[in-house]
Design a protein around this motif. Structure first.
Motif, mmCIF file in Angstrom:
data_model
loop_
_atom_site.group_PDB
_atom_site.id
_atom_site.type_symbol
_atom_site.label_atom_id
_atom_site.label_comp_id
_atom_site.label_asym_id
_atom_site.label_seq_id
_atom_site.Cartn_x
_atom_site.Cartn_y
_atom_site.Cartn_z
ATOM 1 N N SER A 1 62.908 0.202 94.881
ATOM 2 C CA SER A 1 63.200 1.288 95.822
ATOM 3 C C SER A 1 64.051 2.378 95.169
ATOM 4 O O SER A 1 63.796 3.571 95.349
ATOM 5 N N ALA A 2 65.054 1.963 94.392
ATOM 6 C CA ALA A 2 65.913 2.945 93.722
ATOM 7 C C ALA A 2 65.121 3.725 92.679
ATOM 8 O O ALA A 2 65.320 4.935 92.511
ATOM 9 N N ARG A 3 64.225 3.025 91.978
ATOM 10 C CA ARG A 3 63.410 3.711 90.972
ATOM 11 C C ARG A 3 62.485 4.735 91.631
ATOM 12 O O ARG A 3 62.320 5.853 91.131
ATOM 13 N N GLN A 4 61.895 4.372 92.753
ATOM 14 C CA GLN A 4 61.025 5.308 93.459
ATOM 15 C C GLN A 4 61.797 6.523 93.947
ATOM 16 O O GLN A 4 61.303 7.657 93.888
ATOM 17 N N GLU A 5 63.017 6.286 94.433
ATOM 18 C CA GLU A 5 63.846 7.399 94.886
ATOM 19 C C GLU A 5 64.179 8.338 93.737
ATOM 20 O O GLU A 5 64.141 9.557 93.875
ATOM 21 N N LEU A 6 64.507 7.753 92.608
ATOM 22 C CA LEU A 6 64.853 8.555 91.436
ATOM 23 C C LEU A 6 63.670 9.409 91.001
ATOM 24 O O LEU A 6 63.799 10.614 90.761
ATOM 25 N N ILE A 7 62.477 8.794 90.922
ATOM 26 C CA ILE A 7 61.276 9.519 90.497
ATOM 27 C C ILE A 7 60.919 10.603 91.512
ATOM 28 O O ILE A 7 60.564 11.732 91.140
ATOM 29 N N ALA A 8 61.021 10.264 92.808
ATOM 30 C CA ALA A 8 60.686 11.249 93.841
ATOM 31 C C ALA A 8 61.622 12.446 93.793
ATOM 32 O O ALA A 8 61.189 13.596 93.915
ATOM 33 N N ASP A 9 62.902 12.186 93.584
ATOM 34 C CA ASP A 9 63.871 13.275 93.543
ATOM 35 C C ASP A 9 63.660 14.167 92.320
ATOM 36 O O ASP A 9 63.697 15.391 92.404
ATOM 37 N N LEU A 10 63.415 13.538 91.186
ATOM 38 C CA LEU A 10 63.126 14.318 89.978
ATOM 39 C C LEU A 10 61.853 15.141 90.150
ATOM 40 O O LEU A 10 61.793 16.306 89.745
ATOM 41 N N GLY A 11 60.835 14.516 90.745
ATOM 42 C CA GLY A 11 59.580 15.231 90.951
ATOM 43 C C GLY A 11 59.761 16.454 91.824
ATOM 44 O O GLY A 11 59.210 17.524 91.548
ATOM 45 N N GLU A 12 60.575 16.312 92.888
ATOM 46 C CA GLU A 12 60.818 17.448 93.763
ATOM 47 C C GLU A 12 61.594 18.543 93.030
ATOM 48 O O GLU A 12 61.274 19.728 93.140
ATOM 49 N N VAL B 1 60.132 22.321 92.518
ATOM 50 C CA VAL B 1 60.824 23.515 93.008
ATOM 51 C C VAL B 1 61.116 24.472 91.852
ATOM 52 O O VAL B 1 60.926 25.686 91.967
ATOM 53 N N ALA B 2 61.573 23.918 90.731
ATOM 54 C CA ALA B 2 61.881 24.763 89.574
ATOM 55 C C ALA B 2 60.631 25.467 89.054
ATOM 56 O O ALA B 2 60.673 26.644 88.686
ATOM 57 N N ILE C 1 62.053 23.519 81.663
ATOM 58 C CA ILE C 1 62.608 22.834 82.830
ATOM 59 C C ILE C 1 62.834 21.357 82.528
ATOM 60 O O ILE C 1 63.889 20.791 82.855
ATOM 61 N N LEU C 2 61.871 20.718 81.885
ATOM 62 C CA LEU C 2 62.016 19.297 81.555
ATOM 63 C C LEU C 2 63.177 19.083 80.586
ATOM 64 O O LEU C 2 63.902 18.078 80.682
ATOM 65 N N ALA C 3 63.351 20.023 79.657
ATOM 66 C CA ALA C 3 64.478 19.907 78.730
ATOM 67 C C ALA C 3 65.804 20.038 79.470
ATOM 68 O O ALA C 3 66.781 19.352 79.158
ATOM 69 N N GLU C 4 65.829 20.909 80.488
ATOM 70 C CA GLU C 4 67.056 21.086 81.261
ATOM 71 C C GLU C 4 67.359 19.856 82.122
ATOM 72 O O GLU C 4 68.524 19.499 82.311
#
Length: 239
Positions: free
Chosen positions: A25-36, A40-41, A52-55
């Motif tokens: 669950s924590a891994r999915q949250e992390l991936i979802a947040d990064l994806g968002e 947006v960026a 953006i990925l480097a940042e």
């Protein structure tokens, strides 16, 4: 040459591999947040995916910091291979605040030296402003409400509920983009198009009331479609 979508998928896959010791669950949250954050960026700066990925940061550093922050929940010890502060984690033993070689660290739930902010728990709390059952209930209620009475007010309330549910589903982190499209197609798009077609081709031309048997058959059929879409959204929700 890799496309922007391929670069983002590869990046998120790398974060997922590096964070394999996190709870699912924590891994999915992390991936979802990064994806968002990346999405947006990219919307603000099209064509800047590599920058953006480097940042955002190195996947290993992000995963290691998340594992350190959630070490208790993940059940990883300080000396476990690949865990935060352990061999192969990418972090120096005893580094203050969990700072790694890349200079990123958690500080009150934020990154130091990184462009992406927020611990997974804080991100999850900020993204999920309402339980999954709220928009699902609104979608069901909006479909039933116009048939409770014949007043125009009920129809207007139904439209307001549909708009509210649409916004809530689109902003929710309980479903990914594809799941949102499937759920909203069944619960909102198909019923709206069916009603428009009904009034355009069967009611408006002659300006007469449709036969009750045919009308209620359509009502029941659409309710079953909406109910099936709501049930699908409920089953696919991320807790």
């Amino acid at each position: 040459m890799k496309t922007d979508d391929t670069l983002v998928r590869d990046y998120l896959a790398a974060v997922a591999r590096e964070s394999a010791l996190l709870p699912a669950s924590a891994r999915q949250e992390l991936i979802a947040d990064l994806g968002e954050h990346i999405e947006v960026a990219l919307a603000q700066r099209p064509g800047s995916v590599r920058e953006i990925l480097a940042e955002v940061g190195d996947p290993r550093t992000i995963a290691a910091t998340a594992m350190q922050e959630l070490g208790g929940a993940a059940g990883v010890g300080a000396g476990a291979p690949g865990s935060a502060g352990g061999p192969g984690s990418g972090f120096g033993a005893g580094a203050p605040g969990g700072a790694g070689p890349g200079g990123a660290a958690w500080n009150g739930g934020a990154w130091n030296g990184g462009a992406w902010g927020g611990a997974p728990e804080a991100a999850a709390r900020g993204r999920r402003r309402s339980p999954a059952e709220v928009p699902i209930a609104l979608l069901l209620l909006a479909d039933v409400l116009p048939y409770v009475g014949s007043t125009q007010l009920l129809s207007l309330i139904s439209v307001a509920l549909l708009i509210t549910a649409l916004v809530m589903v689109c902003r929710s982190r309980h479903w990914d983009r594809g799941q949102k499209w499937v759920g909203l197609t069944a619960t909102l798009i198909v019923p709206v198009l069916a009603h428009l077609a009904w009034y355009t081709y069967f009611v408006s031309p002659d300006d007469v009331a449709a036969p009750e048997a045919v009308r209620w058959s359509l009502v029941v059929a659409l309710f079953l479609v909406v109910a099936a879409g709501c049930a699908w959204l409920w089953r696919k929700r991320r807790v």
